[in-house]
Design an enzyme around this catalytic site. Structure first.
Site, short mmCIF file in Angstrom:
data_model
loop_
_atom_site.label_atom_id
_atom_site.label_comp_id
_atom_site.label_asym_id
_atom_site.label_seq_id
_atom_site.Cartn_x
_atom_site.Cartn_y
_atom_site.Cartn_z
N LEU A 9 1.50 19.09 -10.76
CA LEU A 9 2.72 18.52 -9.97
C LEU A 9 3.84 17.67 -10.60
CD1 LEU A 9 3.28 17.56 -6.92
CD2 LEU A 9 1.57 15.36 -7.51
N ASP A 36 7.26 4.20 4.45
CA ASP A 36 7.84 2.95 5.32
C ASP A 36 6.86 2.24 6.13
OD1 ASP A 36 9.48 1.30 6.41
OD2 ASP A 36 10.58 2.65 7.61
N HIS A 71 2.38 -3.75 0.59
CA HIS A 71 2.64 -2.95 -0.59
C HIS A 71 1.54 -2.40 -1.34
CE1 HIS A 71 6.66 -3.60 0.71
NE2 HIS A 71 6.96 -4.75 0.51
C1 FPP Z 1 8.81 0.20 2.84
O1 FPP Z 1 8.00 -0.58 3.55
C2 FPP Z 1 8.22 0.29 1.64
C3 FPP Z 1 9.07 -0.16 0.39
C4 FPP Z 1 10.22 -0.68 0.45
C5 FPP Z 1 8.45 0.24 -0.85
C6 FPP Z 1 7.25 1.07 -1.13
C7 FPP Z 1 6.66 0.45 -2.15
C8 FPP Z 1 5.34 0.98 -2.42
C9 FPP Z 1 4.37 1.87 -1.73
C10 FPP Z 1 4.77 0.17 -3.65
C11 FPP Z 1 5.34 0.17 -4.89
C12 FPP Z 1 5.72 1.54 -5.66
C13 FPP Z 1 5.10 2.01 -6.45
C14 FPP Z 1 5.77 3.30 -6.99
C15 FPP Z 1 4.22 1.32 -7.33
P1 FPP Z 1 8.86 -1.94 4.12
O2 FPP Z 1 8.63 -3.00 3.53
O3 FPP Z 1 10.28 -1.57 4.57
O4 FPP Z 1 7.93 -2.03 5.56
P2 FPP Z 1 8.55 -2.39 6.95
O5 FPP Z 1 9.66 -1.60 7.53
O6 FPP Z 1 7.37 -2.55 7.71
O7 FPP Z 1 8.99 -3.96 6.82
#
Ligand code: FPP
Length: 254
Positions: free
Chosen positions: A123, A12, A29
């Site tokens: 893993l 997150d 991201h």
């Molecule tokens: C949360 O941050 C994160 C996500 C919803 C997606 C996580 C995705 C990645 C790390 C990249 C893509 C995945 C792969 C497997 C390649 P948020 O957007 O909710 O952040 P915020 O709470 O600060 O808005």
């Protein structure tokens, strides 16, 4: 405390990380994918058996279409670019979540990642994609209900173990440790059933700032925890050593 077998992470804070730098959310991201690579490597180096990463939730579809498209694109890019490397690192890739609403090119890539790495013995990287616990439980309950309706199963035969066996995670031990980055302290529909006795660690860093050192520190913190699984530890049971009917509960994950 023995080593954790399974760590699950809610990655997150990508959006806030980007906002703090005046960048578009997608930049967060993208930076998050770099962290993901580093943590997968760190988990493999530690000899962890299972690492589950919450990459896209069944509720993430409510985000603006442009962000959803970008997240789908990042997953595709990650599999296309990193699959060979993961394979050479002996990582087995598995995906949990519903494939129902996913585009066919994504489904093919997910299948390719699973098939190509199926025989690997290092893993196991579990990517939770289009995953939500309530959806997973509903899908599992539907299977049980169909068996009951068809007369193949008696309602009294439904046990906790049977429910667990109908979930996407039926082949994975429950997570020993769940980490959520960015300081938020909630599960957000992630592994609700499986987290019954998990330890939790809420890290203040946004996901792109979460380094292998933070991951190792989380494992060190896990080692300090005392797990009781609703019972007592062997040490605590010493006080009851005269009671023949008191049985120590297992206090390592399995
Ligand atoms: C949360 O941050 C994160 C996500 C919803 C997606 C996580 C995705 C990645 C790390 C990249 C893509 C995945 C792969 C497997 C390649 P948020 O957007 O909710 O952040 P915020 O709470 O600060 O808005």
């Amino acid at each position: 405390m023995s080593d954790p077998r399974h760590i699950a992470i809610i990655m997150d804070g990508n959006g806030r990380w980007a906002k703090a730098r005046g960048l578009p959310r997608v930049a967060g991201h993208k930076a998050g994918v770099d962290t993901l690579r580093a943590i997968v490597r760190a988990a493999g180096d530690k000899g962890l058996e299972f690492l589950t990463l919450f990459a896209f939730s069944s509720e993430n579809w409510t985000r603006p279409t442009s962000e959803v498209t970008e997240l789908m694109g990042l997953l595709k890019l990650f599999i296309r670019r990193d699959l060979s490397k993961l394979h050479s690192q002996n990582v087995r890739v598995r995906i949990i979540g519903s494939r129902e609403d996913l585009a066919s090119d994504i489904c093919s890539l997910l299948e390719e990642a699973e098939t190509r790495t199926a025989a690997n013995t290092g893993l196991t990287l579990v990517i939770a994609f289009n995953y939500g616990s309530r959806d997973e439980l509903a899908r599992g309950m539907r299977k049980i209900a169909e068996d009951v309706a068809a007369g193949r199963l008696k309602p009294e035969a439904i046990t906790a173990e049977m429910i667990a066996s109908k979930l996407d995670t039926d082949w994975i031990p429950d997570p020993d440790l769940i980490i959520r980055t960015s300081g938020e302290m909630r599960l957000s529909n992630f592994l609700l059933w499986q987290a019954a006795y998990s330890e939790f660690l809420f890290a203040p860093e946004y996901w792109p700032d979460f380094k292998p050192a933070h991951f190792y520190a989380a494992i060190d913190e896990y080692h300090k925890r005392v797990r009781r699984f609703g019972g007592l530890t062997t040490e605590e049971l010493q006080d009851f050593s005269g009671d023949s009917d008191v049985v120590p509960l297992r206090h390592t994950a399995g």
